[in-house]
Design a protein around this motif. Structure first.
Motif, mmCIF file in Angstrom:
data_model
loop_
_atom_site.group_PDB
_atom_site.id
_atom_site.type_symbol
_atom_site.label_atom_id
_atom_site.label_comp_id
_atom_site.label_asym_id
_atom_site.label_seq_id
_atom_site.Cartn_x
_atom_site.Cartn_y
_atom_site.Cartn_z
ATOM 1 N N LEU A 565 -58.370 23.143 28.494
ATOM 2 C CA LEU A 565 -57.986 24.519 27.662
ATOM 3 C C LEU A 565 -56.917 25.519 27.800
ATOM 4 C CD1 LEU A 565 -61.435 25.211 27.753
ATOM 5 C CD2 LEU A 565 -60.044 23.831 25.595
ATOM 6 N N PHE A 566 -56.200 25.972 28.239
ATOM 7 C CA PHE A 566 -55.139 26.764 29.092
ATOM 8 C C PHE A 566 -53.961 26.096 28.435
ATOM 9 C CE2 PHE A 566 -50.980 27.423 31.262
ATOM 10 C CZ PHE A 566 -50.733 29.249 31.203
ATOM 11 N N ALA A 567 -53.478 24.441 28.731
ATOM 12 C CA ALA A 567 -52.381 23.938 28.093
ATOM 13 C C ALA A 567 -52.631 23.887 26.287
ATOM 14 C CB ALA A 567 -52.182 22.772 28.653
ATOM 15 N N PHE A 568 -53.553 24.201 26.305
ATOM 16 C CA PHE A 568 -54.532 23.506 24.523
ATOM 17 C C PHE A 568 -53.603 25.175 23.925
ATOM 18 C CE2 PHE A 568 -57.446 23.337 21.295
ATOM 19 C CZ PHE A 568 -56.238 22.045 20.072
ATOM 20 N N GLY A 569 -54.931 26.611 24.631
ATOM 21 C CA GLY A 569 -54.658 27.719 23.962
ATOM 22 C C GLY A 569 -53.027 27.853 23.716
ATOM 23 N N LEU A 570 -51.898 27.829 25.030
ATOM 24 C CA LEU A 570 -50.821 28.100 25.246
ATOM 25 C C LEU A 570 -50.050 27.705 23.960
ATOM 26 C CD1 LEU A 570 -48.297 29.684 26.830
ATOM 27 C CD2 LEU A 570 -48.026 27.938 27.702
ATOM 28 N N ALA A 571 -50.923 26.197 23.845
ATOM 29 C CA ALA A 571 -49.871 25.526 22.717
ATOM 30 C C ALA A 571 -49.983 26.310 21.177
ATOM 31 C CB ALA A 571 -50.248 23.499 22.145
ATOM 32 N N LEU A 572 -51.034 26.220 21.592
ATOM 33 C CA LEU A 572 -51.796 27.576 19.845
ATOM 34 C C LEU A 572 -51.585 28.880 19.636
ATOM 35 C CD1 LEU A 572 -55.460 26.285 19.221
ATOM 36 C CD2 LEU A 572 -53.492 25.600 18.150
ATOM 37 N N VAL A 573 -50.592 29.132 20.905
ATOM 38 C CA VAL A 573 -49.862 30.362 20.623
ATOM 39 C C VAL A 573 -48.938 30.634 20.078
ATOM 40 C CG1 VAL A 573 -49.333 32.901 22.204
ATOM 41 C CG2 VAL A 573 -51.994 31.840 21.407
ATOM 42 N N LEU A 574 -48.387 29.560 20.487
ATOM 43 C CA LEU A 574 -46.740 29.511 20.679
ATOM 44 C C LEU A 574 -46.214 29.154 19.519
ATOM 45 C CD1 LEU A 574 -45.709 27.490 23.722
ATOM 46 C CD2 LEU A 574 -45.076 30.471 23.507
ATOM 47 N N LEU A 575 -47.471 27.989 18.674
ATOM 48 C CA LEU A 575 -47.486 28.150 17.417
ATOM 49 C C LEU A 575 -47.128 29.237 16.110
ATOM 50 C CD1 LEU A 575 -46.658 25.726 15.273
ATOM 51 C CD2 LEU A 575 -49.684 24.774 15.958
ATOM 52 N N MET A 576 -48.728 29.774 16.852
ATOM 53 C CA MET A 576 -48.943 30.841 15.920
ATOM 54 C C MET A 576 -47.048 31.684 15.581
ATOM 55 S SD MET A 576 -51.450 29.909 13.823
ATOM 56 C CE MET A 576 -50.766 28.454 13.972
ATOM 57 N N ARG A 577 -46.929 31.928 17.011
ATOM 58 C CA ARG A 577 -45.847 32.304 16.973
ATOM 59 C C ARG A 577 -44.537 32.457 16.065
ATOM 60 N NH1 ARG A 577 -41.748 34.843 16.200
ATOM 61 N NH2 ARG A 577 -40.842 36.389 17.481
ATOM 62 N N PHE A 578 -44.731 31.376 16.645
ATOM 63 C CA PHE A 578 -42.976 30.945 15.581
ATOM 64 C C PHE A 578 -43.857 30.089 14.228
ATOM 65 C CE2 PHE A 578 -41.971 30.445 20.308
ATOM 66 C CZ PHE A 578 -40.843 30.729 20.216
ATOM 67 N N ARG A 579 -44.173 29.797 14.061
ATOM 68 C CA ARG A 579 -45.117 28.910 12.932
ATOM 69 C C ARG A 579 -46.231 29.813 12.021
ATOM 70 N NH1 ARG A 579 -42.636 25.838 9.386
ATOM 71 N NH2 ARG A 579 -43.394 24.582 7.541
ATOM 72 N N PRO A 580 -46.148 31.255 11.635
ATOM 73 C CA PRO A 580 -48.001 31.715 11.438
ATOM 74 C C PRO A 580 -48.212 31.185 10.598
ATOM 75 C CG PRO A 580 -45.477 33.171 10.720
ATOM 76 C CD PRO A 580 -45.499 31.448 12.140
ATOM 77 N N GLU A 581 -47.512 30.511 9.424
ATOM 78 C CA GLU A 581 -47.861 30.093 8.265
ATOM 79 C C GLU A 581 -48.555 28.584 7.829
ATOM 80 O OE1 GLU A 581 -43.458 29.044 8.068
ATOM 81 O OE2 GLU A 581 -44.785 30.382 9.076
ATOM 82 N N GLY A 582 -48.860 28.107 9.619
ATOM 83 C CA GLY A 582 -49.177 26.510 9.643
ATOM 84 C C GLY A 582 -48.571 25.170 9.515
ATOM 85 N N LEU A 583 -48.839 24.468 10.123
ATOM 86 C CA LEU A 583 -48.169 23.659 9.982
ATOM 87 C C LEU A 583 -47.419 23.073 8.534
ATOM 88 C CD1 LEU A 583 -49.467 21.103 12.486
ATOM 89 C CD2 LEU A 583 -47.141 22.462 13.052
#
Length: 614
Positions: A565-583
């Motif tokens: 969950l730590f790795a998964f949450g970190l990936a989500l945080v980075l994604l929301m930081r650099f692509r907040p509008e979504g994939l």
């Protein structure tokens, strides 16, 4: 007599410095390093990387890439093609309508990260770099060379501000970090591609079919990765290669063609999904496929509530549970308090109808709230449902749900004599139980997609968007906000109940623990909301892709144990930081998120928006 004349110094015109790269190498050698490194990377994959087959994938064979070498081969081939296209090779410029340099950087990173991850994994598994064969060393040097060359490619440096010497050391450090971040973003910036030219309709449809075939191939390969190292390498390669194709402008061109042929794209996407069970030799991965579809269908229903109407619902998984419990009680289960066994059509109507009724009952007194207050109330409803189902065991409350034991031994569905619980032969291939439910869930997902698509373009859909953007202005324009929001809430709830009906028969058992706000196993309210935000709110394909990723990646990261969950949450945080509008973002939201990145006086690029901004 000598006369001295003086001439005023005339200001010399300002000469802009030629663009340079992140690494000070001339553009000619840099481009040669990148292209040559890509070619050597491809060659290295046909060599042995280690001497023993103890490392997964058997990288000991010459002339036949295996395991992670295949992924490095793909990244190296993409780097080579983009490198040749940067020289203007005839026929290759079409693969990079937005330019090659930014795409080359991402392709080189894909090859470098995958190759070096493989080398590190080999050293860790076998006990040191001494276990590498010449092919491994060639791959390491070639990918590093290509990366250095790519980072040396010139780009137009964005404007930065000099450091104020009067600031403290910490403030100066932060200022330098901001400047470095701005320059790095500029290095990976690509020009906006020219609008895709109009092709023959049949040719555009062939391009769409090819894109869907590639998507099916990538998904099938990813879901079938047999060991952990291969899945991590798969994520690295796919992530950076997709970024390279996006920077090259290919993704935008394909998106233009799909927008021109929406019905063809929708039909082709579901035909490609229907072909997935036929690519499998057994029922193992069809299990993951059917759960992904259940998760994706519920996420798409939540997208109506959150993405279109802008209502933050933190207890949405309860509607899935209501549908599952209602359907299980009338499907002939011996644990059901009612001695009723309805056919599939009756059970699915009961499940969807029960969720719709609960949606209206919960929405009627609460939808006059806004924002955080509405979120808190819906969160409370989700927990109340779970606790009520857990206590309705005949001792703490009425005997309805059998308490924590739930409704068990739910029989398999039968539709027109077709038993979903037994194997069948289709086109000469044996289709197992989970593949049967996969096809059924695919049809239900198609229904939900059609409902979403018709709703967003309808009068009520435009009212939802108006409420989402500015509820006060929408009310002033005469929109009945309460009625519009209640319709969204009820429709989303009924779609969740529809998926819950199938989930009950797939899992055989319905228990309260399946419907929590947050849990390591989806679906739950937190993961559902994350799927909508991650994929792209207000779109059809966004929640489908987000749900697939959020179910597949945790399933494949189980080897991380407590750190999953730590790795998964970190990936989500980075994604929301650099692509907040979504994939796969809604175009209006994408412009809103990146409006601050425009230069002063610059206007955003024109975009054809639908009525809902898609």
């Amino acid at each position: 007599m000598t006369t001295h004349t003086t001439t005023a110094d005339t200001p010399q015109p300002h000469k802009e410095k030629p663009p340079t790269g992140l690494i000070p190498i001339p553009v000619g050698p840099a481009r040669a390093l990148t292209t040559g490194g890509g070619i050597l990377t491809v060659i290295s994959t046909f060599m042995a990387w280690t001497w023993t087959a103890k490392f997964p994938g058997d990288l000991t064979v010459y002339g036949y890439p295996g395991g992670l070498q295949v992924l490095v081969l793909i990244a190296g081939a993409l780097t080579t093609l983009l490198g040749l296209a940067s020289y203007g090779v005839k026929g290759l410029r079409t693969i990079a309508p937005a330019g090659t340099d930014a795409a080359l950087k991402y392709a080189a990173i894909a090859a470098f990260t995958t190759a070096w991850y493989t080398i590190i994994a080999i050293s860790d598994t076998l006990g040191g770099l001494a276990n590498l064969e010449p092919g491994g060393w060639v791959a390491a040097i070639a990918t590093l060379t290509a990366l250095i060359g790519a980072l040396a490619l010139p780009f137009h440096r964005p404007h930065t501000y000099s450091v104020d010497e009067e600031d403290s050391a910490w403030e100066q450090f932060k200022h330098r970090c901001r400047n470095a971040s701005t320059i790095t973003k500029g290095a990976f910036h690509a020009d906006t591609p020219a609008p895709a030219r109009k092709l023959n309709s049949y040719l555009e449809i062939l391009i769409i079919i090819a894109a869907l075939a590639v998507g099916l191939l990538v998904f099938t390969y990813g879901i079938g990765t047999e060991y952990d190292e291969l899945f991590i390498g798969f994520l690295l390669t796919v992530g950076f290669c997709f970024a390279a194709l996006a920077k090259a402008g290919l993704v935008a061109q394909v998106s233009t063609y799909t927008a021109r042929h929406r019905n063809v794209t929708l039909t082709g996407a579901f035909l490609a999904a229907a072909a997935f069970p036929f690519t499998q030799s057994d029922d193992q991965y069809a299990t993951i496929g059917v759960y992904i579809l259940i998760f994706a269908t519920v996420a798409l229903g939540l997208n109506i509530v959150v993405g279109l109407a802008g209502l933050l619902d933190l207890g949405y998984v309860a509607f899935l549970g209501v549908g599952a419990y209602a359907a299980s009680m009338v499907s002939g289960s011996p644990s059901s308090p009612f001695d009723v066994h309805l056919p599939f059509w009756g059970a699915i109507l009961v499940g969807a109808g029960a969720s719709l009724v609960f949606g209206v009952l919960i929405g009627a007194p609460t939808l006059r709230l806004r924002g955080d207050y509405l979120a808190i109330v819906t969160l409370g409803f989700g927990e109340i449902f779970r606790l009520a189902a857990n206590n309705s065991d005949g001792s703490s409350g009425p005997d309805i749900t059998n308490g924590s034991n739930g409704i068990s031994s739910i029989p398999n569905l039968k539709i027109f004599g077709f038993d979903f619980g037994v194997e069948h032969s289709i086109l000469g291939q044996t289709i197992g139980r989970f593949a049967n439910y996969f096809f059924l869930m695919l049809l239900i997902t198609l229904v939900v997609v059609l409902v979403f698509r018709r709703s967003e373009n309808s009068r009520i859909g435009r009212a939802w968007v108006a409420i989402r953007e500015d509820e006060t202005a929408a009310l002033a324009m005469g929109i009945n906000g309460f009625r519009v929001k209640l319709i969204a809430f009820a429709l989303g709830a009924s779609l969740a109940g529809l998926a819950g009906t199938v989930q009950a028969h797939v899992t055989y058992t319905v228990t309260p623990e399946q419907y929590q706000f947050a849990n390591s196993v989806p679906p739950n309210s937190a993961f559902l909301l994350a799927a909508v935000v991650l994929g792209g709110m207000g779109t059809i394909s966004g929640p489908l892709v987000g749900a697939a990723l959020l179910y597949l990646i945790p399933n494949k990261l189980q080897f991380l144990g407590d750190y999953q969950l730590f790795a998964f949450g970190l990936a989500l945080v980075l994604l929301m930081r650099f692509r907040p509008e979504g994939l796969i973002p809604n175009r209006r939201r994408q412009l809103e998120f990146h409006e601050a990145e425009l230069s002063p006086g610059e206007t955003p690029p024109p975009a054809a928006l639908s009525k809902t901004g898609v």
